[in-house]
Structure formats: C-alpha cells, structure tokens
Enzyme design. Structure first.
Site, PDB file in Angstrom:
ATOM      1  N   ASP A  15       0.868  -1.530  -0.092  1.00  0.00           N
ATOM      2  CA  ASP A  15       0.239  -0.084   0.214  1.00  0.00           C
ATOM      3  C   ASP A  15       1.084   1.077   0.013  1.00  0.00           C
ATOM      4  O   ASP A  15       0.513   1.968   0.251  1.00  0.00           O
ATOM      5  CB  ASP A  15      -0.782  -0.018   0.886  1.00  0.00           C
ATOM      6  CG  ASP A  15      -1.791  -1.145   1.681  1.00  0.00           C
ATOM      7  OD1 ASP A  15      -2.652  -1.733  -0.165  1.00  0.00           O
ATOM      8  OD2 ASP A  15      -2.306  -2.075   2.226  1.00  0.00           O
ATOM      9  N   LYS A  18       1.354   2.378  -5.610  1.00  0.00           N
ATOM     10  CA  LYS A  18       2.111   1.862  -6.486  1.00  0.00           C
ATOM     11  C   LYS A  18       1.571   1.960  -7.448  1.00  0.00           C
ATOM     12  O   LYS A  18       1.776   2.236  -8.472  1.00  0.00           O
ATOM     13  CB  LYS A  18       2.902   0.112  -6.199  1.00  0.00           C
ATOM     14  CG  LYS A  18       3.795  -0.200  -5.339  1.00  0.00           C
ATOM     15  CD  LYS A  18       3.375  -2.080  -4.412  1.00  0.00           C
ATOM     16  CE  LYS A  18       2.338  -2.359  -4.066  1.00  0.00           C
ATOM     17  NZ  LYS A  18       2.214  -1.974  -3.138  1.00  0.00           N
ATOM     18  N   GLY A  42      -4.502  -4.435  -3.335  1.00  0.00           N
ATOM     19  CA  GLY A  42      -5.202  -3.639  -4.069  1.00  0.00           C
ATOM     20  C   GLY A  42      -4.576  -1.794  -3.799  1.00  0.00           C
ATOM     21  O   GLY A  42      -4.257  -1.215  -3.137  1.00  0.00           O
ATOM     22  N   HIS A  43      -4.894  -1.531  -5.477  1.00  0.00           N
ATOM     23  CA  HIS A  43      -4.374  -0.478  -6.371  1.00  0.00           C
ATOM     24  C   HIS A  43      -5.472   0.435  -6.462  1.00  0.00           C
ATOM     25  O   HIS A  43      -6.135   0.389  -7.444  1.00  0.00           O
ATOM     26  CB  HIS A  43      -2.983  -1.482  -7.415  1.00  0.00           C
ATOM     27  CG  HIS A  43      -2.402  -1.827  -7.175  1.00  0.00           C
ATOM     28  ND1 HIS A  43      -1.133  -2.939  -7.489  1.00  0.00           N
ATOM     29  CD2 HIS A  43      -2.300  -2.459  -5.922  1.00  0.00           C
ATOM     30  CE1 HIS A  43      -1.250  -3.554  -7.231  1.00  0.00           C
ATOM     31  NE2 HIS A  43      -0.762  -4.172  -5.953  1.00  0.00           N
ATOM     32  N   GLN A 226       1.778  -6.052  -3.194  1.00  0.00           N
ATOM     33  CA  GLN A 226       2.721  -6.216  -1.695  1.00  0.00           C
ATOM     34  C   GLN A 226       4.061  -4.973  -1.602  1.00  0.00           C
ATOM     35  O   GLN A 226       3.545  -3.996  -2.704  1.00  0.00           O
ATOM     36  CB  GLN A 226       2.450  -7.873  -0.814  1.00  0.00           C
ATOM     37  CG  GLN A 226       1.396  -8.786  -0.995  1.00  0.00           C
ATOM     38  CD  GLN A 226       0.547  -8.959  -2.443  1.00  0.00           C
ATOM     39  OE1 GLN A 226       1.278  -9.383  -3.191  1.00  0.00           O
ATOM     40  NE2 GLN A 226      -0.486  -8.271  -2.678  1.00  0.00           N
TER      41      GLN A 226
HETATM   42  P1  GDP Z   1      -0.407   0.461  -3.538  1.00  0.00           P
HETATM   43  O1  GDP Z   1      -1.400  -0.759  -3.248  1.00  0.00           O
HETATM   44  O2  GDP Z   1       0.571   0.295  -3.571  1.00  0.00           O
HETATM   45  O3  GDP Z   1      -1.275   0.692  -5.192  1.00  0.00           O
HETATM   46  O4  GDP Z   1      -1.283   1.662  -2.867  1.00  0.00           O
HETATM   47  P2  GDP Z   1      -3.219   1.570  -2.015  1.00  0.00           P
HETATM   48  O5  GDP Z   1      -3.963   2.220  -3.857  1.00  0.00           O
HETATM   49  O6  GDP Z   1      -3.637   0.326  -1.443  1.00  0.00           O
HETATM   50  O7  GDP Z   1      -3.127   2.502  -1.354  1.00  0.00           O
HETATM   51  C1  GDP Z   1      -2.857   3.638  -1.247  1.00  0.00           C
HETATM   52  C2  GDP Z   1      -3.451   5.336  -0.977  1.00  0.00           C
HETATM   53  O8  GDP Z   1      -2.413   6.639  -1.006  1.00  0.00           O
HETATM   54  C3  GDP Z   1      -4.703   4.810  -1.894  1.00  0.00           C
HETATM   55  O9  GDP Z   1      -5.778   5.792  -1.337  1.00  0.00           O
HETATM   56  C4  GDP Z   1      -4.137   6.239  -2.910  1.00  0.00           C
HETATM   57  O10 GDP Z   1      -4.989   6.884  -3.390  1.00  0.00           O
HETATM   58  C5  GDP Z   1      -2.869   7.071  -1.804  1.00  0.00           C
HETATM   59  N1  GDP Z   1      -2.126   7.949  -2.372  1.00  0.00           N
HETATM   60  C6  GDP Z   1      -1.455   7.727  -3.269  1.00  0.00           C
HETATM   61  N2  GDP Z   1      -0.057   8.567  -3.321  1.00  0.00           N
HETATM   62  C7  GDP Z   1      -0.344   9.549  -2.612  1.00  0.00           C
HETATM   63  C8  GDP Z   1       0.057  10.983  -1.786  1.00  0.00           C
HETATM   64  O11 GDP Z   1       1.205  10.895  -2.008  1.00  0.00           O
HETATM   65  N3  GDP Z   1      -0.693  11.701  -1.049  1.00  0.00           N
HETATM   66  C9  GDP Z   1      -1.813  11.095  -0.710  1.00  0.00           C
HETATM   67  N4  GDP Z   1      -2.365  11.500   0.736  1.00  0.00           N
HETATM   68  N5  GDP Z   1      -2.540   9.854  -1.310  1.00  0.00           N
HETATM   69  C10 GDP Z   1      -1.307   9.311  -1.769  1.00  0.00           C
HETATM   70  P1  IMO Z   2      -1.052  -3.797  -1.855  1.00  0.00           P
HETATM   71  O1  IMO Z   2      -0.406  -4.876  -3.602  1.00  0.00           O
HETATM   72  C1  IMO Z   2      -0.470  -4.619   2.171  1.00  0.00           C
HETATM   73  C2  IMO Z   2      -1.402  -8.931   3.732  1.00  0.00           C
HETATM   74  C3  IMO Z   2      -2.007  -9.593   4.258  1.00  0.00           C
HETATM   75  C4  IMO Z   2      -1.702 -10.507   5.557  1.00  0.00           C
HETATM   76  C5  IMO Z   2      -0.868 -10.752   4.686  1.00  0.00           C
HETATM   77  C6  IMO Z   2      -0.628 -12.541   3.660  1.00  0.00           C
HETATM   78  O2  IMO Z   2      -2.011  -3.563  -2.607  1.00  0.00           O
HETATM   79  O3  IMO Z   2       0.268  -3.872  -1.621  1.00  0.00           O
HETATM   80  P2  IMO Z   2      -2.327 -12.794   1.852  1.00  0.00           P
HETATM   81  O4  IMO Z   2      -3.978 -12.932   1.264  1.00  0.00           O
HETATM   82  O5  IMO Z   2      -1.960 -12.618   0.978  1.00  0.00           O
HETATM   83  O6  IMO Z   2      -2.001 -14.400   2.120  1.00  0.00           O
HETATM   84  O7  IMO Z   2      -1.982 -11.745   3.527  1.00  0.00           O
HETATM   85  O8  IMO Z   2      -0.215  -9.761   3.567  1.00  0.00           O
HETATM   86  N1  IMO Z   2      -1.244  -8.032   2.596  1.00  0.00           N
HETATM   87  C7  IMO Z   2      -1.115  -6.706   1.648  1.00  0.00           C
HETATM   88  N2  IMO Z   2      -0.780  -5.635   2.502  1.00  0.00           N
HETATM   89  N3  IMO Z   2      -0.739  -4.691   0.828  1.00  0.00           N
HETATM   90  C8  IMO Z   2      -1.582  -5.413   0.268  1.00  0.00           C
HETATM   91  O9  IMO Z   2      -1.069  -5.241  -1.802  1.00  0.00           O
HETATM   92  C9  IMO Z   2      -1.349  -6.793   0.120  1.00  0.00           C
HETATM   93  N4  IMO Z   2      -1.559  -8.016   0.086  1.00  0.00           N
HETATM   94  C10 IMO Z   2      -1.559  -8.789   1.185  1.00  0.00           C
HETATM   95  O10 IMO Z   2      -2.951  -8.420   4.999  1.00  0.00           O
HETATM   96  O11 IMO Z   2      -0.789  -9.388   6.141  1.00  0.00           O
HETATM   97 MG    MG Z   3      -2.896  -1.575  -2.275  1.00  0.00          MG
END
Ligand code: GDP
Ligand code: IMO
Ligand code: MG
Length: 440
Positions: A15, A18, A42-43, A226
């Site tokens: 998270d 990416k 979850g991206h 991840q």
């Molecule tokens: P990912 O799994 O690495 O793609 O990241 P996620 O989408 O799960 O979580 C990142 C969260 O931060 C999302 O809600 C993005 O919209 C948000 N986000 C990404 N970059 C920034 C930033 O520079 N500032 C803020 N405030 N939010 C951001």
């Molecule tokens: P993105 O791509 C954050 C975590 C789960 C748990 C561990 C194992 O959005 O960054 P799993 O279901 O993969 O066997 O769970 O990994 N986990 C993540 N944490 N971002 C993710 O993906 C994750 N995908 C799995 O919360 O701790």
């Molecule tokens: Mg994510």
C-alpha cells in the site's frame, strides 16, 4: 532502439502507492505486466474526480493504448477477474481485448478460499491476518504440482477430471481436520464452465509478447504487488504473503530474463503502514474503533486514509523505518525511490525516523529474517523538525518547505538510494518527477 523495462515494487508492507505510480508512468510503455500475487492487492488510481481500485488487472488499464499482461507468477481467481472486468467495462473501458493471461497462472477456486479462512480460524491469536482470498493455498497447490492452471481451461474434459481429484483432496482436509463444510463439486464445475468462456480467449504466451515488444524497442512496466517485507523469503516470515514480491519475481513471474530489466523503482511511503498481523517496530498503535492510542498514529491514519483497498481493514501506522528500507534496497537492487504521501505528514511538529535497531545490546543496521527475531528488536530514532505547511500537490522541488527537503535528503542518505519521484497527493497530477526512470 533502446527500450526500458522498469520494475515497480513496494519497499515496505504494501500500500505504498504503487498503483498510482504505475498508472502515471504507463504513458511511456506498450504494456504493464503483473508478475506475482493475486486479488489480495488493492491498487488505487485517482484521476480528477474518478477513483479506480484494481486488484488483479494491471494498473495500465486506464491508458487505452497499453496492453495489460498477467504473468505466470500471478494466482488468478476467475470469480474476482469476472467481477473486475465487468466493473471496468461498465465504465466504458475496453478490457477483454487488452488483457492477456499466461497459460501457466495457477487458478484460485472455492476450496482455496475455504482453506485460507479455515487456517486463519485455526491459528486463533496467531492468525496472519490474510486477505482471506485463497492466495496462500493456491500457491501451495502450485509448488505441490497438483494445482489447476489457466491453460487447463483449454481442455474442459481433462479439466473436469483434475478438478474432481483436487476437490476430493482438499475436502478431506476441510471436513476431517478443519471440521468445516466440504466444497460442492457440481456447483464448482458449473461455475468453471462459465469461467472458461471468459478466460480462454485471453490466454497468451506472455514471455513471447514481452520479447516481441522489446524487439520493437518498446518500453514495458512490471507492476509488483504487496511489499518487500511481505515477500515469502525476504519478509517477516511467517507474517508474509506467499509469493516473491521483490524485483527478482518480475523475471520468474513473467518469463523475461533478469538482464533485460533496466530499472527497479521502489515505491516508499514517507512513513510506514502495515495491514494484518506481524512485526512492526516503528508502530504508533492506535485503534480507530475505540479511538484510543497514539495521537501521531491517529493523525497518519486519518490524514492518510489508511484503510485497506481490498478488505477495508484499518492499516497500522508508524514512523519511517530506514532499517527496513536498507533491506529493501539490498534485496531489490533499487535504482531509485518514489517517495509517496509526504503531504500526509504536513501537520506534524516533529518527525521521527528509525535509523537502526538495538538487538541484544548491539547496534544493527539491517532487520532480522524472521518474525521471532523481531521480538528482541528495539528501534532507535532521530527526531527532525516538521515543516508544518502544505505540500499537497506541490510539483516543483523549489516549492517544497525547507524541512521537507531536509527530511527527503536525510532518508536518501540513510537508505543509500536517491528519490527519483515524489508523490504529494493521491491524484495522478500530484507528482514531482526529479529523475525520470525512462531517461536514466
Ligand atoms: P498500492 O497498493 O501500493 O497501489 O497502494 P494503495 O492504493 O493500496 O494505497 C495507497 C493510498 O494512498 C491510495 O488511497 C492512494 O490513492 C493514496 N495515495 C497515493 N499516493 C499518495 C500521496 O502522495 N498522497 C496522498 N495523500 N495519498 C496518496
Ligand atoms: P497491495 O498490492 C498490504 C497482507 C495481508 C496479510 C499478508 C498475507 O495493495 O500493496 P495474503 O492474503 O496475501 O495471504 O495475506 O499480506 N497483504 C497486503 N498488505 N497490501 C497488499 O497488497 C497486501 N496483500 C496482502 O494483510 O498480512
Ligand atoms: Mg494496496
């Protein structure tokens, strides 16, 4: 012609942002390739007032001319894929024509989800906190050489035989060991006949597609899911996911030779978050439901909207951990860093950075290799002055507050890798490219 193959990985516990960065950089590529993980990811992509959350589909899907490839390292859940394709197509995007799936992708079916959930219940207080999506059991089937793969949909006669055998195998465990319900073969088979219609036309030789693009001098982006500390080998085992989330996975999970990869971009949050259980030395514990705990933890979680994009769970928050990042730089061979969510820290008076751990009285600059050893870790911090002004949407270095620049330079020095991109907001436009990975 010179092409660039860029690998994007999470450097912490996922998270990091990416999805945002992959989407941003895909205006320069012919294809985006996912190479590991599944719909546990979850991206989030924000463009103006439109937010898109992707789980299985690569983050190039919003760019019409970009192909989206799912490499052999990804575990594909046909039910989740159906849902995601349908939702995206409802918004007017052409998905099926641009999405290609490797024959060799292991597929996630109902018994994987049942096993994932039964195992978490059986672990009780020691639960990993998985996403409950069947990811671990699907990878287990792969390495045990008994799993069904996407290519099996090409011969439904054989598929049925294999499915019957594997359902029987897993049901034995579900019923006799976990004392839970068996998966019903007939119902699952009916669903598989529907999945076959979606998946078969998208099957492709991903390795050859990548090679062909490169032969034409076209750039490709490899999108990690991840984060490094969730890597099955390099992470905080056993509190990890079941795939190689690190840069090497881009090669084995897609079918490109490692020497063809030109740049590894590590997406790094300006602080740290983790969702699920497991070690987190710099955590600032705060419980959102009870509204009790650390005030800074609360600020980071609230300002950063730190709730999982897949499960909606509260993400644990804490200070930046340079020890963890050093390991990430090492195992990924990071070329550059993209520092995200700097704006979330805008209001803080003081900011701490964990520079090293003390373990058994000794200073250590790199983290241990298993969760058990983390029990002995005492994180050590330096304190810096906060910038206390808005960096939201800042897209020029000169416009950053002095203390923010100092913070960034300090992190670079501690990690030993330079910040190539700075993200100052969720929107695609809220980004500052300092050193373009395509031009390096
Ligand atoms: P990912 O799994 O690495 O793609 O990241 P996620 O989408 O799960 O979580 C990142 C969260 O931060 C999302 O809600 C993005 O919209 C948000 N986000 C990404 N970059 C920034 C930033 O520079 N500032 C803020 N405030 N939010 C951001
Ligand atoms: P993105 O791509 C954050 C975590 C789960 C748990 C561990 C194992 O959005 O960054 P799993 O279901 O993969 O066997 O769970 O990994 N986990 C993540 N944490 N971002 C993710 O993906 C994750 N995908 C799995 O919360 O701790
Ligand atoms: Mg994510």
């Amino acid at each position: 012609m010179t092409k660039k193959n860029i690998v994007v990985v999470g450097t912490q516990w996922g998270d990091e942002g990416k999805g945002k960065i992959v989407d941003l950089l895909t205006d320069r590529v012919a294809a985006v390739v996912r190479f590991q993980g599944g719909h546990n990811a979850g991206h989030t992509l924000v463009i103006g007032d439109k937010t898109t959350v992707l789980h299985l589909i690569p983050s190039g899907i919003l760019r019409e001319n970009v192909d989206c490839l799912i490499g052999n390292g990804v575990v594909v859940c046909p039910a989740a894929l159906t849902k995601e394709v349908t939702q995206l197509e409802e918004t007017g995007l052409k998905v099926k024509q641009r999405l290609k799936i490797s024959d060799a992708c292991p597929i996630i079916l109902d018994y994987h989800v049942a096993l994932d959930q039964a195992r978490e219940i059986a672990r009780g207080k020691k639960a990993i906190g998985t996403t409950g999506r069947g990811i671990g059991p699907a990878y287990e089937d792969k390495v045990a050489r008994r799993g069904l793969r996407a290519g099996d949909f090409k011969n439904m006669f054989k598929f049925k035989e294999k499915l019957a055998a594997i359902v029987e195998y897993h049901n034995f465990m579900l019923v006799n060991f976990y004392k839970t319900e068996a998966v019903k073969f007939d119902q699952l088979w009916e669903k598989c006949k529907i999945y076959e219609k979606l998946i078969t036309p998208m099957l492709a030789d991903i390795s050859s597609l990548i090679a062909n693009y490169n032969a034409q001098g076209k750039n490709i982006m490899f999108e990690g899911a991840q984060g490094t500390l969730l890597d099955i080998d390099q992470g905080t085992y056993p509190f990890v996911t079941s795939s190689n989330t690190t840069a090497g996975g881009a090669s084995s999970g897609s079918g490109i030779g490692p020497c063809e990869l030109d740049y590894v971009l590590g997406i790094t949050k300006a602080y740290t978050t983790r969702v699920g259980a497991g070690p987190f030395p710099t955590e600032l514990c705060y419980d959102v439901e009870k509204d009790v705990g650390d005030e800074i933890g609360k600020i980071l979680g609230t300002r950063g909207h730190e709730f999982g994009a897949t499960t909606g769970r509260q993400r644990r928050c804490g200070w930046f951990d340079a020890v963890a990042l050093r390991r990430s730089a090492q195992v990924n061979g990071l070329t550059g860093i993209c520092l995200t969510k700097l704006d979330v820290m805008d209001t803080l008076v003081e900011i701490k950075v964990c520079t090293h751990y003390i373990v058994n009285g000794k200073k250590t600059l790199l983290p241990p290799t298993s969760a058990d050893e983390y029990e002995l870790v005492e994180p050590q911090f330096v304190t810096m002055k906060g910038w206390q002004s808005s960096t939201l949407g800042v897209n020029s270095w000169d416009d950053l507050p002095r203390e923010a620049k100092k913070y960034i330079r300090y992190l670079e020095q501690e990690i030993g890798v330079t910040v190539a991109i700075l993200s100052t907001g969720a929107d695609r436009a809220e980004t500052l490219v300092l050193a373009d990975p395509f031009d390096s």
